[in-house]
Design a protein around this motif. Structure first.
Motif, PDB file in Angstrom:
ATOM      1  N   GLY A  98      51.621 -60.967  19.807  1.00 20.73           N
ATOM      2  CA  GLY A  98      50.813 -62.248  19.890  1.00 20.73           C
ATOM      3  C   GLY A  98      51.987 -62.823  19.812  1.00 20.73           C
ATOM      4  N   ASN A  99      52.905 -63.548  18.720  1.00 16.47           N
ATOM      5  CA  ASN A  99      53.987 -64.323  18.975  1.00 16.47           C
ATOM      6  C   ASN A  99      54.491 -64.560  19.353  1.00 16.47           C
ATOM      7  OD1 ASN A  99      53.147 -63.582  15.992  1.00 16.47           O
ATOM      8  ND2 ASN A  99      54.826 -63.242  15.107  1.00 16.47           N
ATOM      9  N   LEU A 100      54.377 -63.562  20.772  1.00 14.03           N
ATOM     10  CA  LEU A 100      55.230 -64.195  21.557  1.00 14.03           C
ATOM     11  C   LEU A 100      54.379 -64.892  22.878  1.00 14.03           C
ATOM     12  CD1 LEU A 100      56.990 -60.068  23.145  1.00 14.03           C
ATOM     13  CD2 LEU A 100      58.113 -61.949  21.641  1.00 14.03           C
ATOM     14  N   TYR A 101      53.393 -65.801  22.014  1.00 13.61           N
ATOM     15  CA  TYR A 101      52.570 -66.020  22.558  1.00 13.61           C
ATOM     16  C   TYR A 101      52.278 -67.703  21.926  1.00 13.61           C
ATOM     17  CZ  TYR A 101      52.486 -62.143  25.906  1.00 13.61           C
ATOM     18  OH  TYR A 101      52.586 -60.868  25.988  1.00 13.61           O
ATOM     19  N   SER A 102      52.114 -68.172  22.620  1.00 12.53           N
ATOM     20  CA  SER A 102      51.855 -69.908  21.456  1.00 12.53           C
ATOM     21  C   SER A 102      50.053 -69.410  21.091  1.00 12.53           C
ATOM     22  CB  SER A 102      51.424 -70.816  22.551  1.00 12.53           C
ATOM     23  OG  SER A 102      50.669 -70.813  23.247  1.00 12.53           O
ATOM     24  N   THR A 103      49.753 -69.889  20.111  1.00 13.74           N
ATOM     25  CA  THR A 103      48.494 -69.977  20.064  1.00 13.74           C
ATOM     26  C   THR A 103      47.677 -70.304  20.442  1.00 13.74           C
ATOM     27  OG1 THR A 103      49.504 -70.106  17.025  1.00 13.74           O
ATOM     28  CG2 THR A 103      46.971 -70.200  17.553  1.00 13.74           C
ATOM     29  N   LYS A 104      47.947 -71.368  21.267  1.00  9.94           N
ATOM     30  CA  LYS A 104      47.033 -72.270  22.337  1.00  9.94           C
ATOM     31  C   LYS A 104      46.539 -71.472  22.939  1.00  9.94           C
ATOM     32  CE  LYS A 104      46.950 -76.219  24.946  1.00  9.94           C
ATOM     33  NZ  LYS A 104      47.804 -76.163  25.948  1.00  9.94           N
ATOM     34  N   ASN A 105      47.631 -69.934  23.909  1.00 14.94           N
ATOM     35  CA  ASN A 105      47.389 -69.674  25.078  1.00 14.94           C
ATOM     36  C   ASN A 105      47.193 -68.325  24.407  1.00 14.94           C
ATOM     37  OD1 ASN A 105      48.889 -70.685  26.507  1.00 14.94           O
ATOM     38  ND2 ASN A 105      50.283 -69.785  26.738  1.00 14.94           N
ATOM     39  N   LEU A 106      47.115 -67.915  23.025  1.00 12.20           N
ATOM     40  CA  LEU A 106      46.342 -66.894  22.817  1.00 12.20           C
ATOM     41  C   LEU A 106      44.441 -67.451  22.811  1.00 12.20           C
ATOM     42  CD1 LEU A 106      48.230 -65.157  20.264  1.00 12.20           C
ATOM     43  CD2 LEU A 106      47.606 -64.601  21.913  1.00 12.20           C
ATOM     44  N   LEU A 107      44.492 -68.496  22.293  1.00  9.61           N
ATOM     45  CA  LEU A 107      42.928 -68.530  22.284  1.00  9.61           C
ATOM     46  C   LEU A 107      42.072 -68.798  23.569  1.00  9.61           C
ATOM     47  CD1 LEU A 107      43.223 -70.909  19.062  1.00  9.61           C
ATOM     48  CD2 LEU A 107      41.731 -69.276  19.262  1.00  9.61           C
ATOM     49  N   ASN A 108      42.959 -69.497  24.044  1.00 12.25           N
ATOM     50  CA  ASN A 108      42.721 -69.475  25.884  1.00 12.25           C
ATOM     51  C   ASN A 108      42.736 -68.324  26.519  1.00 12.25           C
ATOM     52  OD1 ASN A 108      42.665 -72.314  25.786  1.00 12.25           O
ATOM     53  ND2 ASN A 108      44.223 -72.395  26.210  1.00 12.25           N
ATOM     54  N   GLU A 109      42.993 -67.278  26.311  1.00 16.54           N
ATOM     55  CA  GLU A 109      43.058 -65.955  26.829  1.00 16.54           C
ATOM     56  C   GLU A 109      41.388 -65.385  26.347  1.00 16.54           C
ATOM     57  OE1 GLU A 109      45.048 -64.818  29.250  1.00 16.54           O
ATOM     58  OE2 GLU A 109      44.000 -62.354  29.277  1.00 16.54           O
ATOM     59  N   ILE A 110      41.276 -65.378  25.365  1.00 12.54           N
ATOM     60  CA  ILE A 110      40.282 -65.300  24.861  1.00 12.54           C
ATOM     61  C   ILE A 110      38.679 -65.740  24.587  1.00 12.54           C
ATOM     62  CG2 ILE A 110      39.118 -64.470  22.789  1.00 12.54           C
ATOM     63  CD1 ILE A 110      41.579 -63.986  21.536  1.00 12.54           C
ATOM     64  N   TYR A 111      39.015 -67.151  24.681  1.00 11.88           N
ATOM     65  CA  TYR A 111      37.762 -68.334  24.754  1.00 11.88           C
ATOM     66  C   TYR A 111      37.838 -68.930  26.049  1.00 11.88           C
ATOM     67  CZ  TYR A 111      37.287 -66.799  19.691  1.00 11.88           C
ATOM     68  OH  TYR A 111      36.859 -66.058  18.708  1.00 11.88           O
ATOM     69  N   ALA A 112      38.978 -69.299  27.288  1.00 12.46           N
ATOM     70  CA  ALA A 112      38.821 -69.629  27.860  1.00 12.46           C
ATOM     71  C   ALA A 112      38.919 -69.654  29.206  1.00 12.46           C
ATOM     72  CB  ALA A 112      39.467 -71.349  28.125  1.00 12.46           C
ATOM     73  N   THR A 113      37.674 -68.195  29.562  1.00 15.43           N
ATOM     74  CA  THR A 113      38.079 -67.248  30.565  1.00 15.43           C
ATOM     75  C   THR A 113      36.602 -67.171  31.192  1.00 15.43           C
ATOM     76  OG1 THR A 113      37.576 -64.579  29.314  1.00 15.43           O
ATOM     77  CG2 THR A 113      40.597 -65.585  30.062  1.00 15.43           C
ATOM     78  N   GLY A 114      36.481 -66.735  32.445  1.00 17.80           N
ATOM     79  CA  GLY A 114      35.314 -66.607  32.622  1.00 17.80           C
ATOM     80  C   GLY A 114      34.774 -65.687  32.654  1.00 17.80           C
ATOM     81  N   SER A 115      35.462 -64.726  31.154  1.00 16.50           N
ATOM     82  CA  SER A 115      34.205 -62.860  30.515  1.00 16.50           C
ATOM     83  C   SER A 115      33.940 -63.947  29.996  1.00 16.50           C
ATOM     84  CB  SER A 115      35.819 -62.615  30.537  1.00 16.50           C
ATOM     85  OG  SER A 115      36.290 -62.872  29.270  1.00 16.50           O
ATOM     86  N   VAL A 116      33.464 -65.575  29.092  1.00 17.02           N
ATOM     87  CA  VAL A 116      32.358 -66.036  28.044  1.00 17.02           C
ATOM     88  C   VAL A 116      31.395 -66.174  28.791  1.00 17.02           C
ATOM     89  CG1 VAL A 116      34.681 -65.101  26.254  1.00 17.02           C
ATOM     90  CG2 VAL A 116      33.960 -67.595  27.844  1.00 17.02           C
ATOM     91  N   ASP A 117      30.532 -66.305  27.692  1.00 18.51           N
ATOM     92  CA  ASP A 117      29.056 -66.989  28.265  1.00 18.51           C
ATOM     93  C   ASP A 117      29.926 -68.639  28.630  1.00 18.51           C
ATOM     94  OD1 ASP A 117      28.047 -65.081  28.654  1.00 18.51           O
ATOM     95  OD2 ASP A 117      26.900 -65.165  26.690  1.00 18.51           O
ATOM     96  N   ASN A 118      30.788 -69.479  27.174  1.00 16.08           N
ATOM     97  CA  ASN A 118      30.890 -70.873  27.154  1.00 16.08           C
ATOM     98  C   ASN A 118      32.144 -71.216  27.565  1.00 16.08           C
ATOM     99  OD1 ASN A 118      31.096 -69.316  25.063  1.00 16.08           O
ATOM    100  ND2 ASN A 118      30.219 -70.570  23.062  1.00 16.08           N
ATOM    101  N   PRO A 119      32.645 -70.901  28.304  1.00 25.18           N
ATOM    102  CA  PRO A 119      34.205 -71.108  28.580  1.00 25.18           C
ATOM    103  C   PRO A 119      34.640 -72.275  28.136  1.00 25.18           C
ATOM    104  CG  PRO A 119      33.414 -70.670  30.786  1.00 25.18           C
ATOM    105  CD  PRO A 119      32.217 -70.670  29.804  1.00 25.18           C
ATOM    106  N   ASP A 120      36.030 -72.380  28.043  1.00 27.40           N
ATOM    107  CA  ASP A 120      36.315 -73.761  27.105  1.00 27.40           C
ATOM    108  C   ASP A 120      35.899 -74.173  25.579  1.00 27.40           C
ATOM    109  OD1 ASP A 120      38.735 -73.669  29.253  1.00 27.40           O
ATOM    110  OD2 ASP A 120      36.898 -74.639  30.636  1.00 27.40           O
TER     111      ASP A 120
END
Ligand code: SF4
Ligand code: SF4
Lengths: 291, 112
Positions: A98-120
């Motif tokens: 995960g060090n190859l991605y920024s913390t922001k991108n990692l969080l977005n990947e997990i929490y801001a994708t369509g696969s969660v109920d409350n994206p973003d």
């Protein structure tokens, strides 16, 4: 042995696999357990505070967030001996990719994708803040012993614990590279093409690297008994580097460079070369472009 | 005849000794660029030292790209030990190039 050895254990940015590997001690557990008192270990008992006066603390997992860092510092203050236990604690392990991605991108990947109920909606309250990357335990505190392995072999756990119980210096790790304990036949050649693990069926006797598979044995510490090459699977480097080199990925790259164009064609070279040791690399994370 | 004052020379017995660790170490310590200078093709006393270095430099470029530092920051040059003018020329080319690229982004990201 008059007093029992007070043991603490914790899993930080790891998967609990190292804790599980303790169970693989099987009947050896019977020799070990009566001499131990587990005074802290969230995996086995719910103790809220880390007690004072711990003899040996096994830390599994790297340091990913502020809470991990805080706990690690507290553990150091309260323990005589601290062990970086397993590859994640020692070198970052898989989570450190995960060090190859920024913390922001990692969080977005997990929490801001369509696969969660409350994206973003990125949770911020009541959760510890992530650090900029995964750190090996030794980057945060002084570590007394390191036992790599994903997870460590039961023999290594056993010799570590037995030595510590007897108050002896644990001396468990070979200093050689994996190729030295791998039984496969080597011709001293470099492959012209590199293959994915699933391509073709490797010859059972010949060196996997020389057959074109991306085996990292030449840059990995011996100790596992060449478990993976023994079953036709290339080594992915889980035991980390040897003491002779500074950077496991660079050691792999030096060897693989001799395949010429073959290695240049691989995608995600850093992910391959540093699969288990990104956090401990000379350059331990991808540098973000300003703005 | 002068080469840019910001260049630090690290001598190795043959470019065949060049280890990718050296380059990564240099960038970790804040170097803005690395030039690997070896003997002319087919003039290596050990036959393949310079070719081996060239392969390693090519791979280092890709590693540096993947790490966000930029593969343009390392170059290999070939010349004989007697060609001082060529060395100065190469140093100037490298110096210009690094000047255009600006400081090592790792250094910048750590605010040093
Ligand atoms: S490269 Fe892999 S298969 Fe070849 S000798 Fe080393 S560990 Fe064994
Ligand atoms: S062969 Fe490599 S990846 Fe497999 S257990 Fe041993 S060190 Fe780990």
């Amino acid at each position: 042995m008059a007093d029992k050895v007070k043991l603490g254990m914790i899993q930080l940015c790891g998967c609990s696999g190292c804790h599980m590997s303790l169970l693989d001690l099987h009947e050896k557990l019977l020799d070990v357990l009566p001499n131990l008192e587990i005074v802290y270990g969230p995996i086995v008992a719910d103790v809220k505070e880390i007690p004072e006066g711990i003899d040996v603390f096994l830390i599994e997992g790297g340091i990913r967030n502020e809470h991990d860092k805080h706990l690690t510092e507290e553990i150091r203050e309260k323990s005589k001996i601290v062990v970086a236990w397993g590859t994640c604690a020692a070198y970052g392990g898989i989570p450190a990719l995960g060090n190859l991605y920024s913390t922001k991108n990692l969080l977005n990947e997990i929490y801001a994708t369509g696969s969660v109920d409350n994206p973003d909606e990125i949770p911020e309250e009541n959760v510890p803040k992530l650090l900029d990357r995964v750190y090996p335990v030794s980057h945060i505190i002084k570590v007394d012993y390191t036992v790599p392995g994903c997870p460590p072999k039961p023999e290594h756990n056993a010799s570590l614990i037995m030595a510590l119980l007897e108050g002896k210096e644990p001396n468990i790790l070979p200093t050689k590279i994996l190729c030295d304990e791998c039984p496969r036949k080597k011709k001293g050649i470099h492959p012209k093409e590199l293959k994915r693990t699933f391509e073709g069926i490797p010859d059972k006797e010949l060196c996997l690297y020389e057959q074109g598979y991306t085996c990292l044995g030449m840059a990995t510490r011996a100790g596992c008994g060449a478990m993976c090459p023994s079953v036709n699977v290339p080594c992915r480097g889980c035991y980390g580097k040897t003491d002779a080199v500074l950077d496991q990925g660079a050691a792999v790259a030096n060897a693989f460079a001799s395949t010429g164009d073959a290695v240049l064609k691989l995608s995600d070279k850093v992910g391959l070369f540093y699969r288990f040791s990104m956090a401990d690399a000379l350059i331990p994370k991808k540098v973000e472009k300003k703005k | 005849m002068q080469y840019p004052a910001s260049i630090r020379i690290v001598r190795i017995p043959c470019t065949g000794k060049f280890d990718i660790t050296y380059a990564l170490r240099a960038f970790q310590k804040g170097a803005d660029g690395v030039m690997v200078v070896g003997c002319k093709p087919h003039e290596c006393a050990f036959e393949t030292g310079n070719f081996r270095a060239e392969e390693r430099v090519k791979l280092t470029k890709e590693i540096l790209d993947e790490l966000g530092i930029g593969g343009d920051r390392i170059e290999m040059f070939f010349m004989s030990a007697a060609e001082a003018t060529k060395f100065v020329e190469a140093s100037n080319i490298m110096f210009e190039k690094i000047n255009k690229l600006g400081p090592n982004p790792l250094k910048a990201s750590q605010g040093k």
